[in-house]
Write an enzyme that holds these catalytic residues in place. Structure first.
Site, PDB file in Angstrom:
ATOM      1  CG  HIS A   1      -2.079  -0.870   1.248  1.00 24.17           C
ATOM      2  ND1 HIS A   1      -3.839  -0.861   0.193  1.00 24.17           N
ATOM      3  CD2 HIS A   1      -2.138  -1.830   1.912  1.00 24.17           C
ATOM      4  CE1 HIS A   1      -3.925  -1.878   0.449  1.00 24.17           C
ATOM      5  NE2 HIS A   1      -3.617  -2.875   0.665  1.00 24.17           N
TER       6      HIS A   1
ATOM      7  CB  SER B   1      -9.571 -16.540 -21.703  1.00 27.39           C
ATOM      8  OG  SER B   1      -9.119 -16.915 -19.642  1.00 27.39           O
TER       9      SER B   1
ATOM     10  N   GLY C   1      -7.380 -13.510  -9.752  1.00 27.94           N
ATOM     11  CA  GLY C   1      -7.700 -13.668  -8.350  1.00 27.94           C
ATOM     12  C   GLY C   1      -7.110 -13.840  -6.945  1.00 27.94           C
TER      13      GLY C   1
ATOM     14  CB  SER D   1       0.058  -9.549 -10.079  1.00 29.80           C
ATOM     15  OG  SER D   1      -0.830  -8.791 -11.229  1.00 29.80           O
TER      16      SER D   1
ATOM     17  CG  ASP E   1      -0.053  -5.722  -9.887  1.00 26.19           C
ATOM     18  OD1 ASP E   1       0.775  -5.298  -8.283  1.00 26.19           O
ATOM     19  OD2 ASP E   1      -0.946  -6.047  -9.562  1.00 26.19           O
TER      20      ASP E   1
HETATM   21  P1  ADP Z   1      -4.993 -11.004  -9.730  1.00 20.21           P
HETATM   22  O1  ADP Z   1      -4.733  -9.819 -10.080  1.00 20.21           O
HETATM   23  O2  ADP Z   1      -4.317 -10.686  -8.561  1.00 20.21           O
HETATM   24  O3  ADP Z   1      -4.892 -12.243  -9.807  1.00 20.21           O
HETATM   25  P2  ADP Z   1      -7.337  -8.946 -10.288  1.00 20.21           P
HETATM   26  O4  ADP Z   1      -8.804  -9.494  -9.763  1.00 20.21           O
HETATM   27  O5  ADP Z   1      -6.589  -7.854  -9.949  1.00 20.21           O
HETATM   28  O6  ADP Z   1      -6.793 -10.266  -8.896  1.00 20.21           O
HETATM   29  O7  ADP Z   1      -7.587  -9.820 -11.564  1.00 20.21           O
HETATM   30  C1  ADP Z   1      -7.766 -10.746 -12.237  1.00 20.21           C
HETATM   31  C2  ADP Z   1      -8.606 -11.219 -13.271  1.00 20.21           C
HETATM   32  O8  ADP Z   1      -8.151 -10.443 -14.625  1.00 20.21           O
HETATM   33  C3  ADP Z   1      -9.149 -12.226 -13.643  1.00 20.21           C
HETATM   34  O9  ADP Z   1     -11.113 -12.363 -12.930  1.00 20.21           O
HETATM   35  C4  ADP Z   1      -9.620 -11.696 -14.925  1.00 20.21           C
HETATM   36  O10 ADP Z   1     -10.582 -11.451 -15.296  1.00 20.21           O
HETATM   37  C5  ADP Z   1      -8.285 -11.530 -15.154  1.00 20.21           C
HETATM   38  N1  ADP Z   1      -7.227 -12.119 -15.742  1.00 20.21           N
HETATM   39  C6  ADP Z   1      -5.936 -12.003 -15.803  1.00 20.21           C
HETATM   40  N2  ADP Z   1      -6.309 -13.706 -15.937  1.00 20.21           N
HETATM   41  C7  ADP Z   1      -6.625 -14.392 -16.931  1.00 20.21           C
HETATM   42  C8  ADP Z   1      -6.828 -15.414 -18.289  1.00 20.21           C
HETATM   43  N3  ADP Z   1      -5.438 -15.983 -18.205  1.00 20.21           N
HETATM   44  N4  ADP Z   1      -8.046 -14.947 -18.610  1.00 20.21           N
HETATM   45  C9  ADP Z   1      -8.886 -14.511 -18.253  1.00 20.21           C
HETATM   46  N5  ADP Z   1      -9.012 -13.107 -17.356  1.00 20.21           N
HETATM   47  C10 ADP Z   1      -7.713 -13.155 -16.242  1.00 20.21           C
HETATM   48 MG    MG Z   2      -4.411  -8.060 -10.069  1.00 24.50          MG
END
Ligand code: ADP
Ligand code: MG
Length: 394
Positions: free
Chosen positions: A37, A70, A124, A128, A174
């Site tokens: 943060h 995806s 999620g 990242s 990130d």
């Molecule tokens: P984090 O970055 O910590 O994993 P976020 O909420 O910031 O979590 O990002 C996750 C989101 O990014 C997913 O819910 C999706 O919308 C998108 N995302 C990430 N990787 C993919 C992927 N390989 N295919 C489709 N969507 C993705």
């Molecule tokens: Mg993220």
């Protein structure tokens, strides 16, 4: 790796008729060692890229349409490069459309192309996957157009995609680390100047282990935005109180300013400010500790970071505290803290290399006993940043 790349090419062929002339771009996930943060307070962060990554296979398609498959989510979507509006469905497509739009906003030419994206970064999970996705897609889109893009320009475009088009008010960490990381190095990123230094990050004697609590709390996004507002209030109030000192961001405050601020700041705002100010100072100390291979001191800083995030910043959760306390009780552990935005997600632990196996076993068992959840555990070493793994043949 070859198996995975073959699987991606097979998927490409299934969907788009052939896999001839396909290129591949790859971007890693990341974990932040310390500096939580601090990014949106124009401060310092110290992340590493990890061995989990996102691969985007790409090929230009002679149109103005970008189609993205995806493999991770088993969904496909398309958008037009000439459409100003962001696509609605599937929900994740906005990450790709946002990158394309942000590149075009920056006057980087983009052409229609077909993409197949696969990720080993948990979605999620706080490692990242979003930035890995944006950066892999951004590299793919520019390479498909036959362009090489300046890494910093791509970083800004990916950041804009997430903050403006996805609507997640994130800092630049990130996207930055996904692009600028190097094997065996941590990335000391100054979020004010958007510059970095690489810090040697030894991985022979010690390892960083990431434990995922498997819990995501709904309030993460709303609380994140609330913390940002609280920090803005902190800046306003601190600037008024410390008249002699220019305070543009919390980054401009030193630990020495805190006692004066404590008298006058709203108590909640003061605790938020104290976290950011002390955390920023801890990052500076952590860089020295890493350089000196002083793991004891590094561990103390990580522990203090957790305490501060829990007590002052209010972004830990019972599961994160359980995971960190469990780590603190294990042999060979130098330090442990929550990492990422908080309210679930992951912890990071610095541990003696020789104790890693025992640690992973005990953590899985112990966490399951206490919460009923099975944690995912990743042993991490600093990896390289994004790159084209296979150029598109001429
Ligand atoms: P984090 O970055 O910590 O994993 P976020 O909420 O910031 O979590 O990002 C996750 C989101 O990014 C997913 O819910 C999706 O919308 C998108 N995302 C990430 N990787 C993919 C992927 N390989 N295919 C489709 N969507 C993705
Ligand atoms: Mg993220």
């Amino acid at each position: 790796m070859i198996d995975r790349e073959n699987a991606i090419l097979l998927e490409f062929k299934d969907l788009f008729g052939s896999s001839e002339g396909v290129g591949m771009a790859q971007a890693p996930g990341r974990v932040n060692i310390i500096g939580e943060h601090t990014d949106y307070n124009e401060g310092l962060v110290l992340p590493i890229a990890i061995a989990r990554n996102t691969i985007a296979a790409f090929r230009a398609n002679d149109s103005r349409t970008v189609t993205v498959r995806s493999m991770t989510l088993e969904e496909t979507g398309s958008f037009s490069l000439d459409d100003e509006a962001m696509p609605g469905e599937p929900s994740w497509l906005v990450y790709a459309a946002g990158v394309a739009r942000a590149l075009q906003d920056a006057e980087v030419p983009v052409v229609g192309c077909d993409l197949v994206v696969d990720s080993t970064v948990p979605l999620g999970g706080g490692l990242s996957s979003s930035a890995a996705f944006e950066v892999a897609v951004g590299l793919a889109l520019t390479a498909a157009a036959g362009r090489e893009i300046d890494r910093k320009d791509l970083m800004w475009a990916c950041h804009r995609a997430e903050s403006e088009y996805v609507g997640m008010r994130c800092g630049i960490m990130d996207q930055y680390v996904a692009l600028f990381a190097e094997e065996g190095k941590a990335v000391l990123l100054d979020c004010r100047t958007a510059d970095h230094k690489l810090v040697p990050c030894p991985t022979d004697m010690v390892k960083f282990v990431v434990c995922d609590t498997a819990v995501r709390h709904e309030l993460a996004n709303s609380e994140y935005n609330r913390r940002r507002e609280e920090c803005e209030q902190g800046v306003e109030q601190a600037a008024r109180i410390l008249r002699a000192k220019p305070v543009r961001a919390l980054r401009d405050l030193d630990p020495g300013d805190l006692s004066e601020l404590q008298q006058e700041l709203d108590p909640v705002i003061f605790r938020r400010v104290r976290h950011v100010v002390t955390e920023n100072a801890r990052v500076k100390e952590a860089v020295n500790a890493l350089r000196d291979r002083n793991y004891v001191s590094m561990g103390v800083l990580m522990d203090a970071s957790h305490d501060s995030l829990r007590d002052d910043y209010g972004v830990s959760s019972p599961e994160l505290d359980t995971m960190v306390e469990l780590a603190w009780s294990q042999r060979g552990v130098y330090g442990s803290r929550m990492t990422g935005g908080g309210f679930g997600g992951c912890t990071i632990t610095l541990i003696d290399s020789g104790r890693v196996d025992e640690f992973c076993k005990n953590m899985a068992l112990g966490y399951q006993e206490r919460t009923g959840e099975t944690p995912s555990i990743y042993v991490c070493s600093p990896e390289d940043g994004a790159r084209i793994v296979h150029p598109m043949p001429d």
